[in-house]
Design a protein around this motif. Structure first.
Motif, PDB file in Angstrom:
ATOM      1  N   GLU A 114      -9.615  -8.697  17.337  1.00 51.73           N
ATOM      2  CA  GLU A 114      -9.243  -8.645  18.756  1.00 51.73           C
ATOM      3  C   GLU A 114     -10.000  -9.681  19.575  1.00 51.73           C
ATOM      4  O   GLU A 114     -11.143 -10.014  19.276  1.00 51.73           O
ATOM      5  CB  GLU A 114      -9.563  -7.271  19.343  1.00 51.73           C
ATOM      6  N   SER A 164      -4.149  -7.631  23.462  1.00 49.23           N
ATOM      7  CA  SER A 164      -3.071  -6.702  23.070  1.00 49.23           C
ATOM      8  C   SER A 164      -2.915  -5.573  24.082  1.00 49.23           C
ATOM      9  O   SER A 164      -1.792  -5.193  24.443  1.00 49.23           O
ATOM     10  CB  SER A 164      -3.362  -6.099  21.695  1.00 49.23           C
ATOM     11  N   GLN A 165      -4.027  -5.005  24.547  1.00 49.45           N
ATOM     12  CA  GLN A 165      -3.959  -3.949  25.561  1.00 49.45           C
ATOM     13  C   GLN A 165      -3.344  -4.481  26.844  1.00 49.45           C
ATOM     14  O   GLN A 165      -2.544  -3.791  27.490  1.00 49.45           O
ATOM     15  CB  GLN A 165      -5.352  -3.401  25.855  1.00 49.45           C
ATOM     16  N   LEU A 175     -11.029  -5.616  27.988  1.00 52.58           N
ATOM     17  CA  LEU A 175      -9.742  -5.202  27.427  1.00 52.58           C
ATOM     18  C   LEU A 175      -9.287  -6.257  26.437  1.00 52.58           C
ATOM     19  O   LEU A 175      -9.509  -7.451  26.654  1.00 52.58           O
ATOM     20  CB  LEU A 175      -8.685  -5.053  28.526  1.00 52.58           C
TER      21      LEU A 175
END
Length: 124
Positions: free
Chosen positions: A72, A38-39, A35
């Motif tokens: 990310e 941000s998630q 993940l």
């Protein structure tokens, strides 16, 4: 008893990381796959920076690893670290079980001694 400072520090970081509810929840969420930070941050009523700090604590303890995918940072649970925590707890349990068994043996021996020589138990 000799204490290995390196191992002790690693174990301290591990249990410090596991002591926090949010960090344990992050571990549970990441166990099903990578993940992004941000998630993860979207799931908590705290700032993105606060979630990043939690992830950093987990990473320093070896409980998660991070890798980049574009912009990310993906977080993944490291199962070996959880096994280290379980091993540390198992060692403590074995130590304390041994101590309890030795105390029980000593008490049993003392009772038997008092039964054979009643004058030894009269001072109590």
């Amino acid at each position: 008893m000799v204490v290995d400072e390196g191992a002790a520090g690693s174990t301290d970081r591990l249990f410090h990381a596991l002591a926090d509810t949010t960090r344990r929840d992050i571990l549970r969420r990441c166990v099903h796959g990578d993940l992004s930070v941000s998630q993860l941050a979207a799931a908590y009523p705290m700032s993105f920076a606060a979630v990043q700090k939690h992830v950093t604590v987990l990473e320093r303890a070896g409980l998660v690893s991070k890798r980049r995918r574009g912009r990310e940072q993906l977080v993944r649970t490291e199962p070996e670290a959880v096994a280290r925590a379980r091993h540390a707890i198992d060692e403590l349990e074995a130590l304390w079980r041994g101590r309890v068994e030795r105390m029980s043996t000593l008490l049993t021996q003392e009772r038997r001694t008092e039964e054979h020589d009643p004058s030894k138990g009269q001072d109590r």
